[in-house]
Design a protein around this motif. Structure first.
Motif, PDB file in Angstrom:
ATOM      1  N   LEU A  11       0.493  -1.605   0.285  1.00 23.02           N
ATOM      2  CA  LEU A  11      -0.268  -0.078   0.091  1.00 23.02           C
ATOM      3  C   LEU A  11       0.302   1.464  -0.306  1.00 23.02           C
ATOM      4  O   LEU A  11       0.618   1.861  -0.684  1.00 23.02           O
ATOM      5  CB  LEU A  11      -0.790   0.263   1.234  1.00 23.02           C
ATOM      6  CG  LEU A  11      -1.799  -0.569   1.608  1.00 23.02           C
ATOM      7  CD1 LEU A  11      -2.663  -1.113   2.929  1.00 23.02           C
ATOM      8  CD2 LEU A  11      -3.078  -0.796  -0.368  1.00 23.02           C
ATOM      9  N   VAL A  14       2.887   0.896  -3.358  1.00 23.88           N
ATOM     10  CA  VAL A  14       1.669   1.842  -4.420  1.00 23.88           C
ATOM     11  C   VAL A  14       1.417   3.522  -4.282  1.00 23.88           C
ATOM     12  O   VAL A  14       1.640   4.791  -5.567  1.00 23.88           O
ATOM     13  CB  VAL A  14       0.435   1.080  -4.319  1.00 23.88           C
ATOM     14  CG1 VAL A  14      -0.272   1.969  -5.393  1.00 23.88           C
ATOM     15  CG2 VAL A  14       1.460  -0.162  -5.023  1.00 23.88           C
ATOM     16  N   ALA A  15       1.245   3.677  -2.825  1.00 25.84           N
ATOM     17  CA  ALA A  15       0.466   5.201  -2.901  1.00 25.84           C
ATOM     18  C   ALA A  15       2.303   6.335  -3.128  1.00 25.84           C
ATOM     19  O   ALA A  15       1.384   7.406  -3.817  1.00 25.84           O
ATOM     20  CB  ALA A  15       0.310   5.213  -1.013  1.00 25.84           C
ATOM     21  N   ASP A  16       3.130   5.859  -2.760  1.00 26.25           N
ATOM     22  CA  ASP A  16       4.096   7.063  -3.127  1.00 26.25           C
ATOM     23  C   ASP A  16       4.920   6.964  -4.757  1.00 26.25           C
ATOM     24  O   ASP A  16       5.559   7.947  -4.775  1.00 26.25           O
ATOM     25  CB  ASP A  16       5.586   5.899  -2.445  1.00 26.25           C
ATOM     26  CG  ASP A  16       5.520   6.332  -0.828  1.00 26.25           C
ATOM     27  OD1 ASP A  16       6.097   6.528  -0.573  1.00 26.25           O
ATOM     28  OD2 ASP A  16       4.858   7.290  -0.350  1.00 26.25           O
ATOM     29  N   LEU A  18       2.464   6.780  -7.064  1.00 26.80           N
ATOM     30  CA  LEU A  18       1.320   8.080  -7.383  1.00 26.80           C
ATOM     31  C   LEU A  18       2.449   9.080  -7.765  1.00 26.80           C
ATOM     32  O   LEU A  18       2.236   9.870  -9.140  1.00 26.80           O
ATOM     33  CB  LEU A  18       0.695   7.836  -6.660  1.00 26.80           C
ATOM     34  CG  LEU A  18      -0.673   8.537  -7.248  1.00 26.80           C
ATOM     35  CD1 LEU A  18      -1.352   7.330  -8.314  1.00 26.80           C
ATOM     36  CD2 LEU A  18      -1.732   9.188  -6.533  1.00 26.80           C
ATOM     37  N   THR A  21       0.862  15.321  -6.698  1.00 24.20           N
ATOM     38  CA  THR A  21      -0.531  15.897  -6.987  1.00 24.20           C
ATOM     39  C   THR A  21      -0.400  17.228  -6.655  1.00 24.20           C
ATOM     40  O   THR A  21      -0.284  17.240  -5.925  1.00 24.20           O
ATOM     41  CB  THR A  21      -1.671  14.710  -6.401  1.00 24.20           C
ATOM     42  OG1 THR A  21      -0.814  13.557  -6.663  1.00 24.20           O
ATOM     43  CG2 THR A  21      -3.204  14.585  -6.797  1.00 24.20           C
ATOM     44  N   VAL A  27     -10.535  21.948  -7.455  1.00 26.15           N
ATOM     45  CA  VAL A  27     -10.825  21.026  -5.989  1.00 26.15           C
ATOM     46  C   VAL A  27     -10.666  21.954  -4.846  1.00 26.15           C
ATOM     47  O   VAL A  27     -11.248  21.945  -3.759  1.00 26.15           O
ATOM     48  CB  VAL A  27     -10.165  20.550  -5.201  1.00 26.15           C
ATOM     49  CG1 VAL A  27     -10.100  18.949  -6.395  1.00 26.15           C
ATOM     50  CG2 VAL A  27      -8.765  20.415  -5.910  1.00 26.15           C
TER      51      VAL A  27
ATOM     52  N   VAL B  15      -5.486  12.513  -2.130  1.00 23.34           N
ATOM     53  CA  VAL B  15      -5.151  11.572  -3.232  1.00 23.34           C
ATOM     54  C   VAL B  15      -4.467  10.847  -2.990  1.00 23.34           C
ATOM     55  O   VAL B  15      -4.979   8.871  -3.316  1.00 23.34           O
ATOM     56  CB  VAL B  15      -4.142  11.881  -4.972  1.00 23.34           C
ATOM     57  CG1 VAL B  15      -4.584  11.519  -5.916  1.00 23.34           C
ATOM     58  CG2 VAL B  15      -5.598  13.474  -4.828  1.00 23.34           C
ATOM     59  N   ARG B  16      -4.017  10.731  -2.599  1.00 22.54           N
ATOM     60  CA  ARG B  16      -2.463   9.026  -2.733  1.00 22.54           C
ATOM     61  C   ARG B  16      -3.503   8.295  -1.416  1.00 22.54           C
ATOM     62  O   ARG B  16      -3.545   6.678  -1.532  1.00 22.54           O
ATOM     63  CB  ARG B  16      -1.560   9.381  -1.599  1.00 22.54           C
ATOM     64  CG  ARG B  16      -0.267   9.551  -2.618  1.00 22.54           C
ATOM     65  CD  ARG B  16       1.442   9.372  -1.571  1.00 22.54           C
ATOM     66  NE  ARG B  16       0.659  10.152  -0.852  1.00 22.54           N
ATOM     67  CZ  ARG B  16       1.592  11.430  -0.269  1.00 22.54           C
ATOM     68  NH1 ARG B  16       1.910  11.934  -1.678  1.00 22.54           N
ATOM     69  NH2 ARG B  16       1.645  12.312   0.721  1.00 22.54           N
ATOM     70  N   TYR B  19      -6.520   6.597  -3.988  1.00 22.52           N
ATOM     71  CA  TYR B  19      -6.159   5.543  -4.690  1.00 22.52           C
ATOM     72  C   TYR B  19      -5.732   4.713  -4.402  1.00 22.52           C
ATOM     73  O   TYR B  19      -6.226   3.436  -4.754  1.00 22.52           O
ATOM     74  CB  TYR B  19      -4.417   6.352  -4.927  1.00 22.52           C
ATOM     75  CG  TYR B  19      -3.903   5.541  -5.963  1.00 22.52           C
ATOM     76  CD1 TYR B  19      -2.429   4.629  -6.095  1.00 22.52           C
ATOM     77  CD2 TYR B  19      -4.561   5.402  -7.435  1.00 22.52           C
ATOM     78  CE1 TYR B  19      -2.077   3.336  -7.241  1.00 22.52           C
ATOM     79  CE2 TYR B  19      -4.301   4.452  -8.952  1.00 22.52           C
ATOM     80  CZ  TYR B  19      -3.175   3.250  -8.368  1.00 22.52           C
ATOM     81  OH  TYR B  19      -2.143   2.486  -9.478  1.00 22.52           O
ATOM     82  N   VAL B  20      -5.069   3.879  -2.901  1.00 25.10           N
ATOM     83  CA  VAL B  20      -5.325   2.689  -2.197  1.00 25.10           C
ATOM     84  C   VAL B  20      -6.650   2.469  -2.265  1.00 25.10           C
ATOM     85  O   VAL B  20      -6.662   1.532  -1.565  1.00 25.10           O
ATOM     86  CB  VAL B  20      -4.218   2.719  -0.991  1.00 25.10           C
ATOM     87  CG1 VAL B  20      -2.529   3.009  -2.048  1.00 25.10           C
ATOM     88  CG2 VAL B  20      -4.943   3.493  -0.099  1.00 25.10           C
ATOM     89  N   ARG B  25      -6.662   6.148 -10.170  1.00 24.66           N
ATOM     90  CA  ARG B  25      -6.540   7.401  -9.675  1.00 24.66           C
ATOM     91  C   ARG B  25      -7.673   8.357 -10.234  1.00 24.66           C
ATOM     92  O   ARG B  25      -7.827   9.803  -9.100  1.00 24.66           O
ATOM     93  CB  ARG B  25      -5.455   7.919 -10.926  1.00 24.66           C
ATOM     94  CG  ARG B  25      -4.504   9.764 -10.268  1.00 24.66           C
ATOM     95  CD  ARG B  25      -3.863   9.370 -11.386  1.00 24.66           C
ATOM     96  NE  ARG B  25      -2.481  11.215 -10.555  1.00 24.66           N
ATOM     97  CZ  ARG B  25      -1.815  11.287 -10.547  1.00 24.66           C
ATOM     98  NH1 ARG B  25      -0.615  10.473 -10.568  1.00 24.66           N
ATOM     99  NH2 ARG B  25      -1.856  12.428  -9.597  1.00 24.66           N
ATOM    100  N   GLU B  29      -9.021  10.658  -7.358  1.00 30.79           N
ATOM    101  CA  GLU B  29      -9.352  12.006  -7.963  1.00 30.79           C
ATOM    102  C   GLU B  29     -10.973  12.654  -7.476  1.00 30.79           C
ATOM    103  O   GLU B  29     -11.074  13.528  -6.988  1.00 30.79           O
ATOM    104  CB  GLU B  29      -8.719  12.756  -8.750  1.00 30.79           C
ATOM    105  CG  GLU B  29      -7.196  12.887  -8.938  1.00 30.79           C
ATOM    106  CD  GLU B  29      -6.399  13.041 -10.078  1.00 30.79           C
ATOM    107  OE1 GLU B  29      -7.158  12.884 -11.409  1.00 30.79           O
ATOM    108  OE2 GLU B  29      -5.646  13.303 -10.370  1.00 30.79           O
TER     109      GLU B  29
END
Lengths: 529, 177
Positions: A11, A14-16, A18, A21, A27, B15-16, B19-20, B25, B29
């Motif tokens: 987890l 995978v997040a890192d 990404l 952002t 937003v 967002v991270r 995502y998980v 993605r 968002e």
């Protein structure tokens, strides 16, 4: 390695991976105000109640689960078996392409544009140094002026982000900043064992990253701002940018690749759905085109397909889509909704939002589809709290009819506050089916199963409240419906203006509509998701 | 704190997390935007005792769980994880397999595992976010890990070294569809 450690490692990695952002304007506070304004607007046109009740058997609806999932499976199947990329194919390594490629001074200035402008949290280690960047595309499109810049990341340690610079170049060094940990905001732990905090190794990124910039027509350098986030790209896969309101689309592929476009799915009169891909006139592996305005939404209507040496390399939605500038001057017309009956007192429903979603998914404009709201009112929820049910039909140019029904928690007042304690989990879908052309939508009878979930787990009581809902034209109010469940027939009175609801009879697949004198009028299948 | 300042500060982390949670993605968002919209409308009423990040995260989890029904008939892609350029070893294979098996879990079960093992929340805090009992969180955690353990073992018996002999299930649960 234990399963817990493996899971935690996966987890976090995978997040890192990404990457950085950047929050877009939609937003931030201004974007929130625009969104609130759009959702609150509705026009009501109550259709006259003097409708002739012509009852003709309705064709069996085509489950819409076949629509997107089939497209996705098709896409996945194609993408899962791509052509082996030629070692000589380099999409992003050649000379700059686009209508402004010949303006060497502008191209050089674009190459030096800041990647962290307005995004202090972007880690500098994921921003390629200026001398490792190149401009892949720069040119004018209908929506304005766009540029794509890619960079080779050298082996670098990720460092805390820098603050925004006054002028958008990366030549000005910025002071380091603290990047707050996302887990420092948890509440105090209790007595059970807290898993030890996993500290992943600092990423050591290498490879290609890309960033898109955009500005208004004739934009100066200072007006070009990032409209995507720095993202890893594969050197042999196409990249694209899409502006939803105008339909501007740029696809960057390799010289020699064929690029085709499907602006929207085609819904035929028999309710089948297909796509037509057309050669969009790409040149040198670059496509700059205009698909026309669209509403966007949860699912984009447009797709592009890239073929190399006769093999499909990619068939997908545009990689990045955005609406960078104010809605002022670019607003599409509001969808017009015809209400077959007024919303119940105190119920607002989701018809407007649903209409936007449908227009966006199918790439249509309001004058191309007839949107009719059959019902906005209560449906049994959980814990004795009603939900709001909205039933809407969309009639396509072919005559095929989409029936969509959604629930939301019932809120109180004009300015919704927190949902009632114990209310449902949130937005739910009760029906999403396509039916062949035939009986006009306003004269159709809708039968659907509506499941409202509490948001709790299956083991908790009152997890789901299931209701059979029948919505008939108002002039059938004298009639009734019968559903055959596993425990025997259940009768629904349609006296409430043609509306009938009952706890869902297990095993029921259809309802039989009767006139007041018992004459069988038609059998209607029960729509589900 | 002003809303825009909060967004600028925490958007990447949200967002991270999204995502998980969603595996996609674009969905992440969208989820963040939805949650921020709900939060923005209540921003002035959030008192000093309410942590905005936790509030938005809770809104994301709840929206995601309800969206699993909404999106089941539309496109929902649990995408491949971004390539970690330059690394090609057995750990990447393990990560890909784990990521793929996560996609098969029911949305709530996956939410429990993400809150517990990505956000490192306690069972009590996870239960509070999901509106259920601590016992249910314990059960969902156990079942989720057991499924992952079993699925990974079926993919490659060498990847797992702590599989209990009792972990077997004859029926494979469908996901939210």
């Amino acid at each position: 390695m234990s399963i817990e450690k493996q899971l935690r490692d996966t987890l976090h990695r995978v997040a890192d991976d990404l990457g950085p952002t950047e929050p877009a304007s939609n937003v931030r506070a201004e974007g929130m105000r625009t969104l609130a304004h759009r959702r609150s607007r509705q026009r009501i046109a109550v259709v006259s109640a003097g409708l002739a009740a012509v009852l003709v058997a309705v064709a069996v609806p085509v489950g819409l689960s076949a629509l997107s999932s089939a497209e996705d499976r098709d896409v996945e199947n194609r993408v899962a078996a791509p052509a082996s990329p030629s070692p000589d194919v380099s999409i992003f390594g050649g000379p700059t392409r686009g209508s402004l490629a010949g303006d060497t001074a502008f191209v050089e200035a674009v190459r030096r544009l800041s990647w962290t402008r307005g995004a202090p949290e972007i880690q500098e280690g994921l921003v390629p140094p200026v001398d490792a960047r190149r401009v892949v595309f720069v040119g004018d499109v209908t929506a304005g002026r766009w540029a794509m810049v890619v960079g080779d990341l050298a082996v670098a340690q990720a460092r805390p982000s820098s603050s925004e610079t006054a002028f958008p170049t990366d030549e000005t060094p910025s002071p380091p900043d603290e990047t707050p940990s996302p887990t420092t905001d948890t509440l105090p732990q209790t007595e059970e064992t807290v898993p030890p905090r996993y500290e992943p190794p600092v990423p050591v990124p290498t490879g290609l990253v890309a960033l898109w910039f955009a500005g208004p027509s004739g934009a100066t350098l200072a007006q070009m701002e990032p409209v995507s986030t720095p993202a890893w790209i594969s050197p042999d896969q196409p990249a694209s940018l899409y502006d939803v309101p105008t339909g501007s689309l740029v696809v960057v592929a390799a010289p020699g690749d064929v690029i085709e476009i499907s602006a929207r799915p085609e819904v035929a009169a028999d309710a089948t759905v297909s796509r037509n891909f057309l050669d969009a006139g790409s040149s040198d592996g670059l496509l700059v085109t205009d698909l026309g305005p669209s509403y966007g939404g949860a699912t984009l209507a447009a797709r592009y397909r890239v073929t190399r040496s006769g093999v499909v390399l990619a068939e997908q939605k545009p990689d990045w889509s955005f609406s960078p500038f104010s809605d002022e001057g670019q607003a599409l017309p509001e969808p017009e909704l015809s209400y077959l009956r007024p919303p119940a007192d105190g119920y607002f429903g989701e018809a407007n939002g649903m209409a936007y979603d449908i227009l966006g998914e199918y790439g249509l404009l309001p004058d191309q589809v007839e949107l009719q709201v059959h019902y906005v009112g209560s449906v049994p929820g959980v814990n004795g709290t009603p939900d709001e049910l909205t039933v809407l039909t969309a009639t396509f140019p072919s005559g095929a009819v989409l029936t969509r029904a959604e629930t939301v928690p019932h809120l109180v007042g004009d300015e919704p506050d927190e949902p009632v304690e114990g209310a449902s989990a949130g937005r739910g879908v009760c029906a999403n089916t396509l039916s062949a052309a035939g009986v006009p939508a306003a004269q159709r009878i809708v039968a659907l199963r509506c499941d409202v979930e509490s948001g709790k787990f299956e083991s908790d009581p009152a997890f789901t409240t299931s209701t059979l809902v029948v919505i008939a034209p108002p002039d059938l109010a004298e009639g009734y419906a019968v559903a055959e469940g596993s425990s025997g027939p259940i009768t629904l009175d349609l006296a409430d203006g043609g509306i009938g609801m009952v706890a869902f009879p297990d095993g029921a697949k259809s309802v039989i509509i009767h006139a007041a004198d018992g004459t069988v009028l038609e059998e209607v299948p029960i729509s589900t998701v | 704190m002003a809303f825009d300042a909060f967004v600028g500060l925490r958007y990447a982390a949200l967002v991270r997390f999204g995502y998980v949670l969603t595996g996609n993605r674009a969905s992440a968002e969208d989820l963040v935007q939805t949650a921020l919209f709900r939060t923005y409308r209540r921003w002035e009423r959030l008192d000093d005792q309410v942590d905005p990040f936790a509030y938005v995260r809770r809104a994301m989890v709840n929206a995601h769980i309800s969206w699993t029904r909404l999106l089941s008939s539309r496109e929902q892609l649990f995408s491949e994880p971004p390539e970690r350029a330059g690394e090609e070893d057995v750990h990447d294979l393990e990560r890909l397999q784990m990521w793929g098996h996560l996609a098969t879990l029911p949305a709530r079960m996956r939410a429990v595992l993400v809150l517990r093992f990505y956000e490192d929340l306690s069972e009590a805090e996870t239960a509070r976010i999901l509106g259920c009992s601590v016992g249910t969180i314990k059960s969902q955690t156990f079942r989720g890990l057991a499924r992952l353990r079993r699925d990974l073992a079926e993919s490659d018996p060498d990847l797992i070294d702590d599989e209990p002999a009792s972990v077997r299930s004859r029926t494979r649960e469908r996901n939210h569809r």
